[in-house]
Design a protein around this motif. Structure first.
Motif, mmCIF file in Angstrom:
data_model
loop_
_atom_site.group_PDB
_atom_site.id
_atom_site.type_symbol
_atom_site.label_atom_id
_atom_site.label_comp_id
_atom_site.label_asym_id
_atom_site.label_seq_id
_atom_site.Cartn_x
_atom_site.Cartn_y
_atom_site.Cartn_z
ATOM 1 N N VAL A 285 0.820 -1.212 0.000
ATOM 2 C CA VAL A 285 0.000 0.000 0.000
ATOM 3 C C VAL A 285 0.856 1.264 0.000
ATOM 4 O O VAL A 285 0.516 2.258 -0.653
ATOM 5 N N GLY A 286 1.972 1.246 0.712
ATOM 6 C CA GLY A 286 2.836 2.425 0.714
ATOM 7 C C GLY A 286 3.356 2.743 -0.672
ATOM 8 O O GLY A 286 3.412 3.904 -1.085
ATOM 9 N N HIS A 287 3.726 1.708 -1.411
ATOM 10 C CA HIS A 287 4.218 1.895 -2.776
ATOM 11 C C HIS A 287 3.093 2.354 -3.693
ATOM 12 O O HIS A 287 3.294 3.222 -4.557
ATOM 13 N N ALA A 288 1.903 1.785 -3.516
ATOM 14 C CA ALA A 288 0.754 2.174 -4.352
ATOM 15 C C ALA A 288 0.400 3.643 -4.154
ATOM 16 O O ALA A 288 0.062 4.349 -5.112
ATOM 17 N N LEU A 289 0.463 4.129 -2.911
ATOM 18 C CA LEU A 289 0.142 5.530 -2.635
ATOM 19 C C LEU A 289 1.155 6.478 -3.279
ATOM 20 O O LEU A 289 0.805 7.587 -3.679
ATOM 21 N N LEU A 290 2.391 6.034 -3.391
ATOM 22 C CA LEU A 290 3.439 6.881 -3.951
ATOM 23 C C LEU A 290 3.447 6.873 -5.475
ATOM 24 O O LEU A 290 4.121 7.714 -6.089
ATOM 25 N N ASP A 291 2.724 5.955 -6.083
ATOM 26 C CA ASP A 291 2.674 5.846 -7.537
ATOM 27 C C ASP A 291 1.721 6.916 -8.080
ATOM 28 O O ASP A 291 0.507 6.832 -7.896
ATOM 29 N N GLN A 292 2.279 7.921 -8.752
ATOM 30 C CA GLN A 292 1.480 9.054 -9.220
ATOM 31 C C GLN A 292 0.465 8.671 -10.292
ATOM 32 O O GLN A 292 -0.461 9.429 -10.578
ATOM 33 N N ARG A 293 0.612 7.476 -10.872
ATOM 34 C CA ARG A 293 -0.377 7.012 -11.847
ATOM 35 C C ARG A 293 -1.678 6.606 -11.167
ATOM 36 O O ARG A 293 -2.726 6.553 -11.819
ATOM 37 N N ASN A 294 -1.619 6.319 -9.874
ATOM 38 C CA ASN A 294 -2.827 5.955 -9.130
ATOM 39 C C ASN A 294 -3.579 7.189 -8.643
ATOM 40 O O ASN A 294 -4.790 7.313 -8.824
ATOM 41 N N LEU A 295 -2.875 8.079 -7.987
ATOM 42 C CA LEU A 295 -3.416 9.370 -7.548
ATOM 43 C C LEU A 295 -2.239 10.302 -7.395
ATOM 44 O O LEU A 295 -1.142 9.870 -7.047
ATOM 45 N N ALA A 296 -2.450 11.570 -7.710
ATOM 46 C CA ALA A 296 -1.336 12.509 -7.847
ATOM 47 C C ALA A 296 -1.217 13.419 -6.637
ATOM 48 O O ALA A 296 -2.224 13.917 -6.125
ATOM 49 N N GLY A 297 0.021 13.630 -6.209
ATOM 50 C CA GLY A 297 0.304 14.606 -5.168
ATOM 51 C C GLY A 297 0.914 14.031 -3.911
ATOM 52 O O GLY A 297 1.538 14.753 -3.138
ATOM 53 N N ILE B 257 5.708 12.067 2.835
ATOM 54 C CA ILE B 257 5.033 12.635 4.011
ATOM 55 C C ILE B 257 3.591 12.150 4.082
ATOM 56 O O ILE B 257 3.132 11.649 5.120
ATOM 57 N N TYR B 258 2.862 12.303 2.965
ATOM 58 C CA TYR B 258 1.430 12.000 2.979
ATOM 59 C C TYR B 258 1.129 10.543 2.672
ATOM 60 O O TYR B 258 -0.038 10.173 2.568
ATOM 61 N N ALA B 259 2.165 9.730 2.566
ATOM 62 C CA ALA B 259 1.994 8.282 2.687
ATOM 63 C C ALA B 259 2.271 7.871 4.134
ATOM 64 O O ALA B 259 1.500 7.139 4.754
ATOM 65 N N THR B 260 3.365 8.383 4.698
ATOM 66 C CA THR B 260 3.790 8.011 6.047
ATOM 67 C C THR B 260 2.763 8.376 7.111
ATOM 68 O O THR B 260 2.346 7.523 7.929
ATOM 69 N N GLU B 261 2.344 9.634 7.143
ATOM 70 C CA GLU B 261 1.520 10.118 8.252
ATOM 71 C C GLU B 261 0.118 9.492 8.283
ATOM 72 O O GLU B 261 -0.328 9.019 9.337
ATOM 73 N N PRO B 262 -0.635 9.433 7.173
ATOM 74 C CA PRO B 262 -1.960 8.802 7.233
ATOM 75 C C PRO B 262 -1.903 7.304 7.509
ATOM 76 O O PRO B 262 -2.791 6.771 8.185
#
Length: 286
Positions: free
Chosen positions: A156-168, A172-177
């Motif tokens: 999930v951490g890698h998926a959140l960082l993939d800008q093709r899934n959602l951008a921005g 920081i905003y993978a770690t904290e949430p």
């Protein structure tokens, strides 16, 4: 690398300085654009798209930039005679990649990771691969979740960082949430319910919007009216709970925080987590 909130603030600063103004001149210091001249064009708007910046000009031209790791845009007052090329220690640095100026200000793009000129109608050539932008007013939450869940074995951490899934989102905003919701970054997406994944995305978006409104540092004395009542979750953009705090005690349980690699090279990133609050899942059975 600046994340979506920092890019949003940069776009806002450029927009406020340049929108509606005529560019007196430009100096684009990359070989492919060395002979390009943006003078005599009005700036229509400067907008963010994920971690990208789109400076839209009349005549259907967009100056596209990406900050990558160390890039920045600064707006300076012009001190040279009207019409002359701006010269100052900031504009003459060897790392400067772009100057655009009006009669009163100069925007300096330093250490930019990308710089392109594209037709505004064809901006998709540079940003079309991006997923929904978390800071877009019309953020498509359903599409973002579908993108994240399309490969159930991806962490999930890698998926959140993939800008093709959602951008921005960056680290920081993978770690904290993920920490907020006690989810290990190494949990395969397929092991999370849509509700759990949606909660992480919603928190990331809420906190990015909050950062855009409050800024990256505490307000100066006398300007803290917005902080008289803290957010109910207590999260503030200048007081990260675990990001960058590896080796220190977890604020929730006291366990020493760790930073470990996630993803494969060359896209691997370091992400901070609490080994106790965010229990790493055991490998799936073959």
């Amino acid at each position: 690398m600046p994340e979506g909130d920092a890019v949003w603030r940069t776009a806002r600063r450029l927009h406020e300085a340049l929108a509606g103004q005529v560019l007196v001149g430009s100096d684009l210091r990359v070989p492919a654009l060395a002979t390009s001249d943006l003078a005599r064009r009005h700036t229509l708007e400067v907008v963010p798209r994920g971690k990208h910046l789109l400076h839209r000009l009349e005549d259907g031209v967009t100056l596209h930039s990406h900050l990558r790791m160390d890039g920045s845009w600064h707006v300076l007052r012009r001190t040279t005679t009207a019409g002359d090329r701006p010269r100052s220690p900031r504009t003459e640095r060897h790392t400067v990649r772009a100057l655009v100026w009006t009669e009163s200000v100069v925007a300096v793009g330093d250490s930019l990771g990308m710089l392109d000129l594209v037709e505004t109608a064809h901006e998709a050539r540079v940003v079309g691969h991006l997923g929904p932008d978390l800071l877009d007013r019309d953020f498509d939450r359903g599409l973002a979740l579908a993108n994240l869940m399309r490969d159930p074995i991806v962490e999930v951490g890698h998926a959140l960082l993939d800008q093709r899934n959602l951008a921005g989102i960056g680290t920081i905003y993978a770690t904290e949430p993920l920490f907020e919701h006690r989810v290990s970054p190494w949990t395969p997406v397929g092991r999370l319910s849509q509700e759990a994944l949606g909660a992480v995305v919603d928190t990331a978006r809420l906190w990015m919007v909050r950062s855009c409104r409050l800024g990256p540092v505490p307000p100066a004395a006398g300007r803290g009216a917005s902080l008289r009542s803290l957010p109910s979750d207590g999260w503030l953009p200048w007081a990260y709970r675990i990001f960058g705090r590896e080796g220190r005690p977890c604020p929730r349980c006291g366990t020493t925080l760790r930073a470990d690699s996630i993803g494969q090279q060359p896209r691997a990133r370091q992400i901070t987590h609490c080994p106790r609050c965010q229990i790493r899942p055991s490998p799936a059975a073959p």
